[in-house]
Design a protein around this motif. Sequence first.
Motif, PDB file in Angstrom:
ATOM      1  N   THR A   1       0.852  -1.184   0.000  1.00  0.00           N
ATOM      2  CA  THR A   1       0.000   0.000   0.000  1.00  0.00           C
ATOM      3  C   THR A   1       0.888   1.234   0.000  1.00  0.00           C
ATOM      4  O   THR A   1       1.835   1.327   0.780  1.00  0.00           O
ATOM      5  N   PHE A   2       0.584   2.189  -0.892  1.00  0.00           N
ATOM      6  CA  PHE A   2       1.422   3.364  -1.078  1.00  0.00           C
ATOM      7  C   PHE A   2       0.604   4.624  -0.815  1.00  0.00           C
ATOM      8  O   PHE A   2      -0.451   4.830  -1.405  1.00  0.00           O
ATOM      9  N   ASP A   3       1.106   5.456   0.084  1.00  0.00           N
ATOM     10  CA  ASP A   3       0.425   6.667   0.519  1.00  0.00           C
ATOM     11  C   ASP A   3       1.277   7.856   0.081  1.00  0.00           C
ATOM     12  O   ASP A   3       2.329   8.127   0.644  1.00  0.00           O
ATOM     13  N   THR A   4       0.825   8.589  -0.938  1.00  0.00           N
ATOM     14  CA  THR A   4       1.610   9.678  -1.507  1.00  0.00           C
ATOM     15  C   THR A   4       0.812  10.975  -1.478  1.00  0.00           C
ATOM     16  O   THR A   4      -0.332  11.008  -1.921  1.00  0.00           O
ATOM     17  N   THR A   5       1.421  12.013  -0.956  1.00  0.00           N
ATOM     18  CA  THR A   5       0.790  13.328  -0.907  1.00  0.00           C
ATOM     19  C   THR A   5       1.495  14.260  -1.888  1.00  0.00           C
ATOM     20  O   THR A   5       2.694  14.485  -1.791  1.00  0.00           O
ATOM     21  N   PHE A   6       0.719  14.805  -2.839  1.00  0.00           N
ATOM     22  CA  PHE A   6       1.240  15.743  -3.819  1.00  0.00           C
ATOM     23  C   PHE A   6       0.804  17.140  -3.368  1.00  0.00           C
ATOM     24  O   PHE A   6      -0.363  17.522  -3.514  1.00  0.00           O
ATOM     25  N   ALA A   7       1.729  17.886  -2.781  1.00  0.00           N
ATOM     26  CA  ALA A   7       1.399  19.191  -2.208  1.00  0.00           C
ATOM     27  C   ALA A   7       1.817  20.310  -3.151  1.00  0.00           C
ATOM     28  O   ALA A   7       2.763  20.167  -3.925  1.00  0.00           O
ATOM     29  N   PHE A   8       1.096  21.430  -3.091  1.00  0.00           N
ATOM     30  CA  PHE A   8       1.431  22.538  -3.982  1.00  0.00           C
ATOM     31  C   PHE A   8       1.175  23.887  -3.329  1.00  0.00           C
ATOM     32  O   PHE A   8       0.348  24.034  -2.442  1.00  0.00           O
ATOM     33  N   ILE A   9       1.935  24.867  -3.793  1.00  0.00           N
ATOM     34  CA  ILE A   9       1.840  26.247  -3.335  1.00  0.00           C
ATOM     35  C   ILE A   9       1.391  27.103  -4.513  1.00  0.00           C
ATOM     36  O   ILE A   9       1.903  26.958  -5.620  1.00  0.00           O
ATOM     37  N   ILE A  10       0.442  27.993  -4.286  1.00  0.00           N
ATOM     38  CA  ILE A  10       0.029  28.936  -5.325  1.00  0.00           C
ATOM     39  C   ILE A  10      -0.250  30.282  -4.668  1.00  0.00           C
ATOM     40  O   ILE A  10      -0.630  30.334  -3.496  1.00  0.00           O
TER      41      ILE A  10
END
Length: 229
Positions: free
Chosen positions: A71-80
């Motif tokens: 099981t893979f838990d990935t967070t793609f975070a971004f700043i705008i």
Amino acid sequence: MKKYLVGLVAPMLALGLAPSAQAVVTQTVIAGTYPSATQKAYFYVTEGQPQAPVSDTVVASFGNSFSVADTFDTTFAFIIDAIGIGSGGVSFNFSSLASELEFLSVTVKSGTFLQTYLPSGNTNSAGSQAGFINNTFNSDGTKNGQAFNASGIPIAADNLSDPSYIRVVARKITANGAGAYNGSLTYNRLTTAIPEASTWAMMILGMGAVGFAMRRRRSTVNSLRVAYA
């Protein structure tokens, strides 16, 4: 100065997103593709500029691939640097059981908006439901993947301590073969101007003047009524 929209998949603990079990594999990813022994995540801006002056439209692509069962838990975070409205989705397709995945959840967060989406449990294409992760099917009715889409998400003007993110928890079912999911995010800047302080002051003075005139007019009418009584 903030110099990026995406390119920051923050550590899970930094975002308060510690994995629920030790078996869950997490990964910290900076902009680009960073292969590890078990997965390869990416997150790229493909259109527009996320920092001031922010483009009217900004598009990003993201995804991950896996070569082992886990099981893979990935967070793609971004700043705008400006508020707007977001939309996007993530999906996978498989042609054999060796590449089959399973989405366990998709979470979207920006500012005060926080929503976790779960599988709908649908068993055929007619069962697709908005706001859920839905199965996709071949023409013969057999399952060939899953897909999630969302729109109308309010995007906040973020800072490094509180980034927006999309978090995908996926499970690779079989040990052999490779599985992958891919997604895209679209940001549209809100262009409605917010009045400046001087404009607000003029508006308040104008409304006050109108109110005073109406009150004076009522006083005059009442005086006339008394005179004719």
